[in-house]
Design a protein around this motif. Structure first.
Motif, PDB file in Angstrom:
ATOM      1  N   LEU A  15       0.685  -1.046   0.148  1.00  0.00           N
ATOM      2  CA  LEU A  15      -0.209  -0.087  -0.313  1.00  0.00           C
ATOM      3  C   LEU A  15       1.234   1.167  -0.009  1.00  0.00           C
ATOM      4  CD1 LEU A  15      -2.846   0.154   0.387  1.00  0.00           C
ATOM      5  CD2 LEU A  15      -3.194   0.594   2.976  1.00  0.00           C
ATOM      6  N   LYS A  16       1.287   1.173   0.581  1.00  0.00           N
ATOM      7  CA  LYS A  16       2.937   1.882   1.031  1.00  0.00           C
ATOM      8  C   LYS A  16       3.488   2.556  -0.263  1.00  0.00           C
ATOM      9  CE  LYS A  16       3.593   3.160   5.657  1.00  0.00           C
ATOM     10  NZ  LYS A  16       4.554   2.861   6.519  1.00  0.00           N
ATOM     11  N   ALA A  17       3.549   1.128  -1.309  1.00  0.00           N
ATOM     12  CA  ALA A  17       4.402   2.064  -2.378  1.00  0.00           C
ATOM     13  C   ALA A  17       3.381   2.536  -3.731  1.00  0.00           C
ATOM     14  CB  ALA A  17       4.782   0.723  -3.300  1.00  0.00           C
ATOM     15  N   LEU A  18       2.086   2.609  -2.966  1.00  0.00           N
ATOM     16  CA  LEU A  18       1.561   3.245  -4.223  1.00  0.00           C
ATOM     17  C   LEU A  18       1.809   4.469  -3.957  1.00  0.00           C
ATOM     18  CD1 LEU A  18      -2.155   2.137  -3.700  1.00  0.00           C
ATOM     19  CD2 LEU A  18      -0.627   1.233  -5.527  1.00  0.00           C
ATOM     20  N   PRO A  19       1.638   5.195  -5.517  1.00  0.00           N
ATOM     21  CA  PRO A  19       1.924   7.155  -5.480  1.00  0.00           C
ATOM     22  C   PRO A  19       0.787   7.292  -4.353  1.00  0.00           C
ATOM     23  CG  PRO A  19       1.530   5.531  -7.261  1.00  0.00           C
ATOM     24  CD  PRO A  19       1.277   5.088  -6.539  1.00  0.00           C
ATOM     25  N   GLN A  20       1.466   8.618  -3.524  1.00  0.00           N
ATOM     26  CA  GLN A  20       0.286   9.842  -2.351  1.00  0.00           C
ATOM     27  C   GLN A  20      -0.983   8.962  -3.668  1.00  0.00           C
ATOM     28  OE1 GLN A  20       2.755  12.257  -1.204  1.00  0.00           O
ATOM     29  NE2 GLN A  20       4.601  10.714  -0.354  1.00  0.00           N
ATOM     30  N   ARG A  46      -5.295  -1.613  -8.368  1.00  0.00           N
ATOM     31  CA  ARG A  46      -6.452  -3.059  -7.463  1.00  0.00           C
ATOM     32  C   ARG A  46      -4.996  -3.256  -7.861  1.00  0.00           C
ATOM     33  NH1 ARG A  46     -12.350  -0.480  -8.581  1.00  0.00           N
ATOM     34  NH2 ARG A  46     -12.478  -0.553  -7.139  1.00  0.00           N
ATOM     35  N   LEU A  47      -4.530  -3.444  -9.175  1.00  0.00           N
ATOM     36  CA  LEU A  47      -3.955  -4.070 -10.319  1.00  0.00           C
ATOM     37  C   LEU A  47      -2.371  -4.547  -9.337  1.00  0.00           C
ATOM     38  CD1 LEU A  47      -3.401  -5.023 -13.276  1.00  0.00           C
ATOM     39  CD2 LEU A  47      -2.206  -3.054 -13.894  1.00  0.00           C
ATOM     40  N   LYS A  48      -2.146  -3.436  -9.050  1.00  0.00           N
ATOM     41  CA  LYS A  48      -0.789  -3.266  -7.932  1.00  0.00           C
ATOM     42  C   LYS A  48      -0.823  -4.426  -6.950  1.00  0.00           C
ATOM     43  CE  LYS A  48       1.980   0.465  -9.919  1.00  0.00           C
ATOM     44  NZ  LYS A  48       2.314   1.552  -9.702  1.00  0.00           N
ATOM     45  N   LEU A  49      -1.757  -3.721  -5.979  1.00  0.00           N
ATOM     46  CA  LEU A  49      -2.043  -4.859  -4.966  1.00  0.00           C
ATOM     47  C   LEU A  49      -1.924  -6.227  -5.497  1.00  0.00           C
ATOM     48  CD1 LEU A  49      -4.174  -1.700  -2.920  1.00  0.00           C
ATOM     49  CD2 LEU A  49      -2.105  -3.109  -3.106  1.00  0.00           C
ATOM     50  N   LYS A  88      -1.751  -8.230  -7.895  1.00  0.00           N
ATOM     51  CA  LYS A  88      -0.207  -8.729  -8.212  1.00  0.00           C
ATOM     52  C   LYS A  88       0.414  -8.886  -6.870  1.00  0.00           C
ATOM     53  CE  LYS A  88       0.526  -7.524 -12.753  1.00  0.00           C
ATOM     54  NZ  LYS A  88       0.839  -6.661 -13.887  1.00  0.00           N
ATOM     55  N   ALA A  89       1.080  -7.853  -5.984  1.00  0.00           N
ATOM     56  CA  ALA A  89       2.017  -8.500  -5.445  1.00  0.00           C
ATOM     57  C   ALA A  89       1.452  -9.116  -4.536  1.00  0.00           C
ATOM     58  CB  ALA A  89       2.272  -7.095  -4.483  1.00  0.00           C
ATOM     59  N   LEU A  90       0.506  -9.251  -3.972  1.00  0.00           N
ATOM     60  CA  LEU A  90      -0.048 -10.087  -2.860  1.00  0.00           C
ATOM     61  C   LEU A  90      -0.171 -12.040  -3.822  1.00  0.00           C
ATOM     62  CD1 LEU A  90      -3.268  -8.206  -0.973  1.00  0.00           C
ATOM     63  CD2 LEU A  90      -0.281  -8.902  -0.387  1.00  0.00           C
ATOM     64  N   LEU A  91      -0.913 -11.238  -4.873  1.00  0.00           N
ATOM     65  CA  LEU A  91      -0.623 -12.975  -5.326  1.00  0.00           C
ATOM     66  C   LEU A  91       0.994 -13.197  -5.641  1.00  0.00           C
ATOM     67  CD1 LEU A  91      -3.075 -12.795  -8.531  1.00  0.00           C
ATOM     68  CD2 LEU A  91      -3.051 -14.366  -6.525  1.00  0.00           C
ATOM     69  N   LYS A  92       1.914 -13.003  -5.475  1.00  0.00           N
ATOM     70  CA  LYS A  92       2.945 -13.045  -6.528  1.00  0.00           C
ATOM     71  C   LYS A  92       3.976 -13.300  -5.575  1.00  0.00           C
ATOM     72  CE  LYS A  92       2.279 -12.543 -11.465  1.00  0.00           C
ATOM     73  NZ  LYS A  92       2.898 -11.482 -12.840  1.00  0.00           N
ATOM     74  N   GLY A  93       3.889 -11.923  -4.469  1.00  0.00           N
ATOM     75  CA  GLY A  93       4.561 -11.512  -3.073  1.00  0.00           C
ATOM     76  C   GLY A  93       5.720 -10.897  -3.638  1.00  0.00           C
ATOM     77  N   GLU A  94       5.304  -9.817  -4.760  1.00  0.00           N
ATOM     78  CA  GLU A  94       6.287  -8.793  -5.200  1.00  0.00           C
ATOM     79  C   GLU A  94       5.754  -8.113  -5.319  1.00  0.00           C
ATOM     80  OE1 GLU A  94       6.244 -10.169  -9.961  1.00  0.00           O
ATOM     81  OE2 GLU A  94       7.835 -11.014  -7.582  1.00  0.00           O
ATOM     82  N   SER A  95       6.475  -6.330  -5.172  1.00  0.00           N
ATOM     83  CA  SER A  95       5.996  -5.701  -5.878  1.00  0.00           C
ATOM     84  C   SER A  95       6.099  -5.002  -6.462  1.00  0.00           C
ATOM     85  CB  SER A  95       6.346  -4.376  -4.650  1.00  0.00           C
ATOM     86  OG  SER A  95       8.108  -4.320  -4.438  1.00  0.00           O
ATOM     87  N   LEU A 125      -9.865  -8.058  -1.873  1.00  0.00           N
ATOM     88  CA  LEU A 125      -8.724  -7.067  -1.619  1.00  0.00           C
ATOM     89  C   LEU A 125      -9.533  -5.531  -1.108  1.00  0.00           C
ATOM     90  CD1 LEU A 125      -6.293  -5.782  -2.549  1.00  0.00           C
ATOM     91  CD2 LEU A 125      -6.991  -4.613  -4.403  1.00  0.00           C
ATOM     92  N   SER A 126     -10.814  -5.580  -1.209  1.00  0.00           N
ATOM     93  CA  SER A 126     -11.213  -4.421  -0.788  1.00  0.00           C
ATOM     94  C   SER A 126     -11.439  -4.342   0.756  1.00  0.00           C
ATOM     95  CB  SER A 126     -12.803  -4.454  -1.617  1.00  0.00           C
ATOM     96  OG  SER A 126     -13.539  -2.871  -1.021  1.00  0.00           O
TER      97      SER A 126
END
Lengths: 155, 206, 173
Positions: free
Chosen positions: B151-156, B194-197, B199-206, C49-50
């Motif tokens: 979440l923190k990796a997302l742009p503000q 959504r895409l980033k979160l 993806k990251a949660l699925l693959k365990g990478e940011s 996710l939500s």
């Protein structure tokens, strides 16, 4: 010609006034006296030790500002210094705090603080600390916590 | 089938009227009105601030400042924009400003979570699996940490859009008004968040 | 079925999840979802996710004490009002205003006094002394003149009540 004279008189007056205020300021700053300086070194961490009973009162307000659960007293150092003289207080992790009083400005002591780690200077600052006032300096990491040192002075 | 829409419209009118009365009382410096404003909006605004900063203490401070700003500037509030929109706008701006401020300094707020899990490899649970149940997952610090990191990796600004949509349920138009951006930008920021979160949660990478 | 025909545009799917597509498009997507497990999974992932995000926020913010929060805001407002009053006070008693005002007042006072004395009394009258008011500002315990060193960041703060200066620095590792 009359205007010129007035200008000269005014300039001399202003210079005298400036010199007077400057000398008053210098006298205030250079009032050589002794400085009683105490350093209380604390190790703050997220451990389960709680607050050291010897520093409970001193860190009461700090507890609201910081989120540490444990505050342990590491050591207390007291120095009586004259302007220009450097006193040293040991800090954890091979660090040393060097304090040099530079003089007095109004009701504040002008102090130079320098932290050394293994002989190398890591942080220097010049502060003006209220007579009977305290400054809390912190940040260096040590064994899973941070070092906080409270410097108080009176002159 | 007209009945529900009439009720909704009446509710909207009643809410608008109540809001107008509250604003009037605030403009007259009524302290009770100010307290009721805090009670009404505190939780939502703290959630928004937290969604952007991921820091509980910071979020509280931000929202306290928001209420102080509201108290001071209520006279300049233009009721056309809506009180809620105005409050969200101040909160988001305040949160983004605070983040900029902190970026120039450093992260001095130590999170025990980081310390406890440092040095360990964290394998994220698989989405859609039994383990991936929101209620179970949030009892697991490792997952919470990973989620927070992503979440923190997302742009503000993307986080701001994401929290207003996912936590506050604002429509694209409302978000666009709060952040003063185009509806299309809201949509694309949400999609990318959504895409980033995921993806990251699925693959365990940011 | 080719992939391009099978799947819905992902941005539109995201809009569909948010209820932001036209009703006819929503209907078309709903029909597609009943036939396409991949798109259904995408929708499910988004819903999870939500929920995760909502839980994450709620878990972290639910522990905030509402009454302490309220008290803090009201106290801060009082404190700020006090600062504004103090600023006004300091402005009023600043040298820029105080000196000319005192000078003017002294001239007016002397004029009145002497005109009163010479016109009516011709004798010494009582002289009142006016107390001088001063305003004491809550100053920080220490002023940082300068700092340098092997640091990644330095922060200066002060404690809320006693205004003790906190100097926090991060050592370069």
């Amino acid at each position: 010609m009359k205007k010129f004279k007035i200008k000269i008189v005014l300039t001399i007056g202003k210079t005298l006034l400036l010199l007077a205020s400057f000398s008053i300021m210098m006298t205030a700053i250079s009032q050589a006296s002794q400085f009683d300086i105490s350093v209380t070194t604390i190790l703050a961490s997220h451990g389960k030790n709680g607050v050291d009973s010897r520093i409970g009162r001193q860190i009461k307000e700090l507890q609201a500002a910081f989120r540490y659960s444990s505050y342990r007293l590491v050591n207390k150092t007291h120095k009586r210094l004259v302007p220009g003289q450097t006193g040293k207080a040991p800090l954890p992790g091979g660090r040393v705090l060097a304090i040099t009083p530079l003089g007095v400005a109004g009701n504040r002591a002008k102090l130079k603080l320098a932290v050394f780690k293994n002989g190398q200077p890591t942080f220097q600052t010049i502060i003006q600390l209220l007579n009977r006032g305290r400054i809390i300096v912190g940040g260096p990491q040590h064994s899973g916590g941070v070092i906080i040192f409270i410097i108080s002075n009176s002159f | 089938m007209n009945f529900p829409s009439i009720t909704v419209s009446n509710n909207v009118k009643a809410n608008k009227h109540a809001e107008h009365l509250l604003v009037e009382r605030l403009k007259h410096g009524n302290e009770d009105a100010f307290v009721s404003l805090i009670r009404q909006y505190r939780a939502d605004l703290v959630n928004v601030a937290y969604g952007i900063t991921s820091d509980r203490e910071e979020s509280q401070d931000i929202v306290q400042e928001v209420f102080i700003k509201v108290y001071r500037n209520i006279h300049s509030f233009n009721e056309k924009s809506g009180l809620r929109t105005w409050l969200y706008r101040i909160t988001v701006n305040q949160s983004l400003n605070q983040l900029r401020k902190w970026k120039r300094r450093f992260n001095w707020q130590h999170r025990s979570l980081t310390e406890e899990t440092s040095g360990e490899t964290i394998n994220p649970p698989e989405l859609g699996s039994e383990k991936f149940s929101p209620s179970n997952l949030y009892e697991e610090k490792e997952f919470a940490l990973r989620f927070e990191e992503q979440l923190k990796a997302l742009p503000q600004k993307t986080r701001a859009v994401f929290v207003l949509r996912e936590n506050q349920g604002l429509s694209y138009d409302e978000i666009a008004r709060v952040l003063n951006i185009k509806r299309g930008t809201v949509s694309s920021r949400l999609y990318h968040a959504r895409l980033k979160l995921i993806k990251a949660l699925l693959k365990g990478e940011s | 079925m080719p992939k391009s025909l099978c799947h819905i545009d992902p941005i539109m799917l995201s809009q569909f999840i948010d209820g932001e597509v036209r009703p006819d498009e929503a209907e078309r997507i709903r029909k597609h979802l009943s036939d396409c497990p991949d798109c259904r999974k995408a929708v499910n992932d988004n819903q999870l996710l939500s929920s995760c995000f909502k839980n994450y926020i709620n878990l972290n913010t639910s522990r905030i004490n509402p009454s302490a929060f309220e008290t803090n805001v009201l106290a801060k407002i009082d404190q700020k009002n006090e600062i504004i009053r103090d600023k006004i006070k300091r402005l009023l008693f600043s040298k820029k205003i105080l000196v000319p005002v005192t000078a003017m007042a002294s001239v007016v006072f002397l004029l009145l006094y002497f005109s009163y004395r010479f016109t009516f009394l011709n004798s010494d009258g009582p002289i009142r002394r006016f107390p001088v008011q001063t305003s004491v500002a809550t100053a920080p315990s220490a002023i940082i003149d300068s700092f340098s060193g092997e640091t990644t960041a330095v922060m200066i703060m002060q404690t809320p009540n006693s205004h003790e200066t906190i100097l926090w620095y991060n050592e370069k590792v």
